[in-house]
Design a protein around this motif. Structure first.
Motif, PDB file in Angstrom:
ATOM      1  N   VAL A 252       0.839  -1.208   0.000  1.00 24.77           N
ATOM      2  CA  VAL A 252       0.000   0.000   0.000  1.00 24.77           C
ATOM      3  C   VAL A 252       0.873   1.257   0.000  1.00 24.77           C
ATOM      4  CG1 VAL A 252      -1.724   1.301   1.322  1.00 24.77           C
ATOM      5  CG2 VAL A 252      -1.956  -1.176   1.061  1.00 24.77           C
ATOM      6  N   ASP A 253       1.992   1.208   0.706  1.00 26.95           N
ATOM      7  CA  ASP A 253       2.931   2.346   0.669  1.00 26.95           C
ATOM      8  C   ASP A 253       3.373   2.627  -0.766  1.00 26.95           C
ATOM      9  OD1 ASP A 253       3.299   3.559   3.111  1.00 26.95           O
ATOM     10  OD2 ASP A 253       5.433   3.070   3.232  1.00 26.95           O
ATOM     11  N   ASP A 254       3.719   1.574  -1.468  1.00 22.85           N
ATOM     12  CA  ASP A 254       4.142   1.718  -2.871  1.00 22.85           C
ATOM     13  C   ASP A 254       3.007   2.289  -3.715  1.00 22.85           C
ATOM     14  OD1 ASP A 254       6.546   0.627  -2.169  1.00 22.85           O
ATOM     15  OD2 ASP A 254       6.298  -1.261  -3.265  1.00 22.85           O
ATOM     16  N   LEU A 255       1.781   1.797  -3.489  1.00 21.69           N
ATOM     17  CA  LEU A 255       0.628   2.281  -4.261  1.00 21.69           C
ATOM     18  C   LEU A 255       0.359   3.747  -3.956  1.00 21.69           C
ATOM     19  CD1 LEU A 255      -1.738  -0.815  -3.914  1.00 21.69           C
ATOM     20  CD2 LEU A 255      -0.838   0.110  -6.065  1.00 21.69           C
ATOM     21  N   LEU A 256       0.445   4.110  -2.684  1.00 24.15           N
ATOM     22  CA  LEU A 256       0.178   5.502  -2.307  1.00 24.15           C
ATOM     23  C   LEU A 256       1.204   6.442  -2.925  1.00 24.15           C
ATOM     24  CD1 LEU A 256      -0.832   5.124   1.462  1.00 24.15           C
ATOM     25  CD2 LEU A 256      -2.305   5.835  -0.424  1.00 24.15           C
ATOM     26  N   ASP A 257       2.441   5.953  -3.044  1.00 23.67           N
ATOM     27  CA  ASP A 257       3.474   6.803  -3.631  1.00 23.67           C
ATOM     28  C   ASP A 257       3.107   7.194  -5.067  1.00 23.67           C
ATOM     29  OD1 ASP A 257       6.378   7.853  -3.281  1.00 23.67           O
ATOM     30  OD2 ASP A 257       6.390   6.889  -5.257  1.00 23.67           O
ATOM     31  N   ILE A 258       2.420   6.294  -5.765  1.00 21.22           N
ATOM     32  CA  ILE A 258       1.981   6.600  -7.138  1.00 21.22           C
ATOM     33  C   ILE A 258       0.731   7.453  -7.132  1.00 21.22           C
ATOM     34  CG2 ILE A 258       1.009   5.604  -9.255  1.00 21.22           C
ATOM     35  CD1 ILE A 258       2.604   3.152  -8.827  1.00 21.22           C
ATOM     36  N   MET A 259      -0.222   7.094  -6.240  1.00 23.26           N
ATOM     37  CA  MET A 259      -1.569   7.624  -6.413  1.00 23.26           C
ATOM     38  C   MET A 259      -1.907   8.845  -5.565  1.00 23.26           C
ATOM     39  SD  MET A 259      -3.055   3.805  -6.756  1.00 23.26           S
ATOM     40  CE  MET A 259      -4.799   4.156  -6.742  1.00 23.26           C
ATOM     41  N   ALA A 260      -1.239   9.006  -4.449  1.00 26.68           N
ATOM     42  CA  ALA A 260      -1.582  10.134  -3.579  1.00 26.68           C
ATOM     43  C   ALA A 260      -0.775  11.371  -3.975  1.00 26.68           C
ATOM     44  CB  ALA A 260      -1.290   9.780  -2.130  1.00 26.68           C
ATOM     45  N   THR A 261      -1.147  12.509  -3.420  1.00 27.97           N
ATOM     46  CA  THR A 261      -0.382  13.732  -3.658  1.00 27.97           C
ATOM     47  C   THR A 261       0.587  13.941  -2.505  1.00 27.97           C
ATOM     48  OG1 THR A 261      -1.893  15.126  -2.428  1.00 27.97           O
ATOM     49  CG2 THR A 261      -2.405  14.748  -4.757  1.00 27.97           C
TER      50      THR A 261
ATOM     51  N   SER B 128       5.385  -1.415  -9.855  1.00 27.70           N
ATOM     52  CA  SER B 128       6.247  -1.438 -11.049  1.00 27.70           C
ATOM     53  C   SER B 128       6.465  -2.873 -11.538  1.00 27.70           C
ATOM     54  CB  SER B 128       7.583  -0.732 -10.792  1.00 27.70           C
ATOM     55  OG  SER B 128       8.503  -1.582 -10.152  1.00 27.70           O
ATOM     56  N   LEU B 129       6.395  -3.845 -10.617  1.00 26.15           N
ATOM     57  CA  LEU B 129       6.570  -5.255 -11.009  1.00 26.15           C
ATOM     58  C   LEU B 129       5.263  -5.902 -11.468  1.00 26.15           C
ATOM     59  CD1 LEU B 129       8.955  -6.915  -8.353  1.00 26.15           C
ATOM     60  CD2 LEU B 129       9.451  -6.443 -10.757  1.00 26.15           C
ATOM     61  N   PHE B 130       4.167  -5.555 -10.756  1.00 24.55           N
ATOM     62  CA  PHE B 130       2.917  -6.297 -10.977  1.00 24.55           C
ATOM     63  C   PHE B 130       1.777  -5.439 -11.516  1.00 24.55           C
ATOM     64  CE2 PHE B 130       5.163  -8.462  -7.480  1.00 24.55           C
ATOM     65  CZ  PHE B 130       5.312  -9.712  -8.056  1.00 24.55           C
ATOM     66  N   GLY B 131       1.980  -4.128 -11.599  1.00 27.41           N
ATOM     67  CA  GLY B 131       0.881  -3.235 -11.976  1.00 27.41           C
ATOM     68  C   GLY B 131       0.032  -2.883 -10.766  1.00 27.41           C
ATOM     69  N   VAL B 132      -0.754  -1.821 -10.901  1.00 27.94           N
ATOM     70  CA  VAL B 132      -1.541  -1.306  -9.777  1.00 27.94           C
ATOM     71  C   VAL B 132      -2.603  -2.297  -9.325  1.00 27.94           C
ATOM     72  CG1 VAL B 132      -3.249   0.454  -9.139  1.00 27.94           C
ATOM     73  CG2 VAL B 132      -1.116   1.138 -10.268  1.00 27.94           C
ATOM     74  N   GLU B 133      -3.314  -2.861 -10.286  1.00 35.65           N
ATOM     75  CA  GLU B 133      -4.453  -3.698  -9.915  1.00 35.65           C
ATOM     76  C   GLU B 133      -4.020  -4.967  -9.181  1.00 35.65           C
ATOM     77  OE1 GLU B 133      -8.416  -5.010 -12.357  1.00 35.65           O
ATOM     78  OE2 GLU B 133      -7.181  -3.310 -13.051  1.00 35.65           O
ATOM     79  N   THR B 134      -3.040  -5.663  -9.749  1.00 33.50           N
ATOM     80  CA  THR B 134      -2.542  -6.892  -9.115  1.00 33.50           C
ATOM     81  C   THR B 134      -1.933  -6.583  -7.743  1.00 33.50           C
ATOM     82  OG1 THR B 134      -2.076  -7.781 -11.300  1.00 33.50           O
ATOM     83  CG2 THR B 134      -1.038  -8.894  -9.439  1.00 33.50           C
ATOM     84  N   SER B 135      -1.231  -5.464  -7.647  1.00 29.98           N
ATOM     85  CA  SER B 135      -0.642  -5.096  -6.356  1.00 29.98           C
ATOM     86  C   SER B 135      -1.733  -4.926  -5.309  1.00 29.98           C
ATOM     87  CB  SER B 135       0.149  -3.782  -6.473  1.00 29.98           C
ATOM     88  OG  SER B 135       1.222  -3.939  -7.363  1.00 29.98           O
ATOM     89  N   HIS B 136      -2.820  -4.268  -5.728  1.00 27.59           N
ATOM     90  CA  HIS B 136      -3.916  -4.058  -4.792  1.00 27.59           C
ATOM     91  C   HIS B 136      -4.527  -5.390  -4.353  1.00 27.59           C
ATOM     92  CE1 HIS B 136      -7.549  -2.003  -3.164  1.00 27.59           C
ATOM     93  NE2 HIS B 136      -6.584  -1.177  -2.778  1.00 27.59           N
ATOM     94  N   THR B 137      -4.665  -6.301  -5.275  1.00 33.04           N
ATOM     95  CA  THR B 137      -5.170  -7.643  -4.951  1.00 33.04           C
ATOM     96  C   THR B 137      -4.224  -8.362  -3.993  1.00 33.04           C
ATOM     97  OG1 THR B 137      -6.122  -7.743  -7.176  1.00 33.04           O
ATOM     98  CG2 THR B 137      -5.958  -9.828  -5.963  1.00 33.04           C
ATOM     99  N   MET B 138      -2.916  -8.233  -4.232  1.00 41.51           N
ATOM    100  CA  MET B 138      -1.932  -8.870  -3.348  1.00 41.51           C
ATOM    101  C   MET B 138      -2.040  -8.335  -1.925  1.00 41.51           C
ATOM    102  SD  MET B 138       1.415  -8.858  -5.854  1.00 41.51           S
ATOM    103  CE  MET B 138       2.581  -9.738  -4.813  1.00 41.51           C
ATOM    104  N   ALA B 139      -2.239  -7.018  -1.814  1.00 41.44           N
ATOM    105  CA  ALA B 139      -2.369  -6.412  -0.485  1.00 41.44           C
ATOM    106  C   ALA B 139      -3.606  -6.948   0.222  1.00 41.44           C
ATOM    107  CB  ALA B 139      -2.435  -4.886  -0.602  1.00 41.44           C
ATOM    108  N   LYS B 140      -4.710  -7.047  -0.538  1.00 45.79           N
ATOM    109  CA  LYS B 140      -5.956  -7.550   0.055  1.00 45.79           C
ATOM    110  C   LYS B 140      -5.822  -9.000   0.499  1.00 45.79           C
ATOM    111  CE  LYS B 140      -9.737  -4.764  -1.748  1.00 45.79           C
ATOM    112  NZ  LYS B 140     -10.729  -4.661  -2.838  1.00 45.79           N
ATOM    113  N   GLU B 141      -5.121  -9.793  -0.307  1.00 44.02           N
ATOM    114  CA  GLU B 141      -4.924 -11.204   0.048  1.00 44.02           C
ATOM    115  C   GLU B 141      -4.070 -11.339   1.304  1.00 44.02           C
ATOM    116  OE1 GLU B 141      -5.335 -13.104  -4.446  1.00 44.02           O
ATOM    117  OE2 GLU B 141      -3.357 -12.964  -3.498  1.00 44.02           O
ATOM    118  N   ALA B 142      -3.064 -10.485   1.404  1.00 47.74           N
ATOM    119  CA  ALA B 142      -2.211 -10.534   2.597  1.00 47.74           C
ATOM    120  C   ALA B 142      -3.034 -10.200   3.845  1.00 47.74           C
ATOM    121  CB  ALA B 142      -1.035  -9.580   2.440  1.00 47.74           C
ATOM    122  N   VAL B 143      -3.928  -9.224   3.705  1.00 51.07           N
ATOM    123  CA  VAL B 143      -4.781  -8.860   4.836  1.00 51.07           C
ATOM    124  C   VAL B 143      -5.696 -10.025   5.207  1.00 51.07           C
ATOM    125  CG1 VAL B 143      -6.740  -7.408   5.487  1.00 51.07           C
ATOM    126  CG2 VAL B 143      -4.681  -6.371   4.516  1.00 51.07           C
TER     127      VAL B 143
END
Lengths: 298, 298
Positions: A224-233, A254-269
């Motif tokens: 999520v930190d990585d995702l926020l770095d792209i998406m937040a201001t 950068s390795l998996f794309g935004v969508e897959t990364s988000h899915t990975m985060a959700k699965e980890a949770v």
């Protein structure tokens, strides 16, 4: 439970204790102590201390247990703050902005910032070995110190930061990325939950469950930190947004794309929450924290 | 006793243990661990660990007690080495030479040097709280950790280095000079002797005597360091000689002259030895160390 109210309450309790345990800016060392206080009281989310308190509460949600866990929880924030100060240094990530404020070295100079970090790290161990933590059994306190040092040290956080520096700008693969994150941020997050459990007298099985929970939320936290770095201001983050792309850093997106990364985060949770199956309602704060970690905006 | 033979023997025992307790340069963190090992095994005098062992021997000179004290003695060398690495950084004293070798950051870079220091500091606490030190009673181990952290931290060594940086180039007076030295170098030296005593089960009166001894040899040690900076050559010292004069640093000789400084060092040694009056022959190593400190050539 209402996670935002819970987080606010817990954060306030942690702030009170940090103020109590932190050195006062008086006497000959006042300038040095001011530099430590500047970063410690810069308005962090206090996620690690709250995880420590929630880890203790999962075993025993009494106020007494929470009070016992407080010095340990605060030790994690001392260590986290020291790591931010050192990571921001010109020789490391060279960041000017942290938690919406100028970084420690831009205000106090590099030498003072290095020493502020050194002081906070040392204070963490002084706190857990000192009078503030005498309510915890001696044997447990030694295990706490050993666990904290292991997670913060050369095979944990410090080693992870060193890997991160060594591979800066390189096109590393997933295995290396995972290794860096597990050591650099994951180890301390896991330790904060596990140490809460140790304070509360967790048995071996419970400790293992807390560890599995911690490992998974640590992973989710980093994605999520990585995702926020792209998406937040930058204003939302309080630190420079988009810095990963600018520095060509390998990240989950950068390795998996935004969508897959988000899915990975959700699965980890989901895995983190599954690991809490042996616990009753007392682990609800841990469950809520796991969901908060993927839903947060900074 | 023959101090040189004693020092060689003790140093060799310490070297063996440092090698045993230090991390091996294998696995993903090997580069970071190499940087730590570079400075740790750069041929230091091992004065602090030897003081710790001699402090323990003053109470109980058995081999068993010496073995118990070993992890504590080595923790002091980890911390001393970390402090040298950080002090030598460009942002601090900016030194290129230490113990006759290029400083850590000139070999590994600034980021790696900062992290090598951070790792060694953390490892000290991991060592004393971990399996290597289980022979020491839990309560004593907590006191050891608390004493070490207090001496190494913001009101001790780290605070002293911060004062030293703040007053660099200023014409400070004797009170300030004394304060800087007491915290920057004195606190850790005193703690090493006192912690030896704690391992060996010193009573309160014995601990006080060891503290008085430590405070006085710490003072003597610093005065002699200042004198050697003027009088020895760079080759003898293994670090840049004459650097105090070059940087206009206030020192004992600059305040009191060479002769008076030498007398002050000798008086401090006499006081240190006087503080050992309650001890029997088992404190002879401490007595010999006190004399060695003023007579040393580097």
């Amino acid at each position: 439970m209402e996670i935002r109210i819970y987080l606010d309450e817990q954060r306030q309790l942690v702030e009170e204790r940090l103020a109590r345990y932190m050195l006062e800016p008086i006497g000959v060392f006042s300038q040095h102590i001011e530099a430590m206080r500047y970063s410690l009281f810069a308005g962090g989310k206090r996620i690690r201390p709250i995880l420590c308190l929630a880890g203790a509460a999962a075993i025993n949600s009494s106020e007494n247990t929470r009070n016992l866990a407080m010095p340990v929880a605060c030790a994690f924030e001392f260590i986290h703050t020291y790591s931010l100060i050192h990571d921001d240094l010109p020789a490391m990530d060279d960041d000017d902005l942290r938690r919406g404020k100028p970084t420690n070295h831009t205000v106090f100079g590099e030498a003072a910032a290095i020493l502020a970090g050194d002081g906070l790290l040392t204070l963490a161990f002084e706190l857990v070995s000192g009078p503030a933590a005498t309510g915890i059994a001696d044997k447990s306190r030694l295990r706490l110190i050993h666990t904290i040092a292991g997670a913060a040290g050369s095979l944990g956080m410090v080693g992870g930061q060193s890997l991160d520096m060594i591979h800066a700008g390189e096109q590393i693969g997933y295995d290396e990325l995972r290794h860096i994150h597990q050591s650099k941020t994951g180890a301390l997050i896991t330790a904060s939950v596990v140490c809460g459990g140790i304070v509360a007298g967790a048995d071996e099985k419970q400790e293992r469950a807390l560890k599995a929970y911690g490992d998974n939320i640590g992973l989710a936290f980093q994605i999520v930190d990585d995702l926020l770095d792209i998406m937040a201001t930058t204003a939302e983050l309080g630190k420079s947004a988009g810095s990963d792309i600018k520095s060509d850093k390998v990240t989950y997106p950068s390795l998996f794309g935004v969508e897959t990364s988000h899915t990975m985060a959700k699965e980890a949770v989901q895995e983190a929450v599954a690991a809490l199956a042996p616990f009753d309602r007392q682990a609800d704060p841990l469950r809520a924290l796991a969901h908060y970690i993927v839903d947060r905006k900074k």
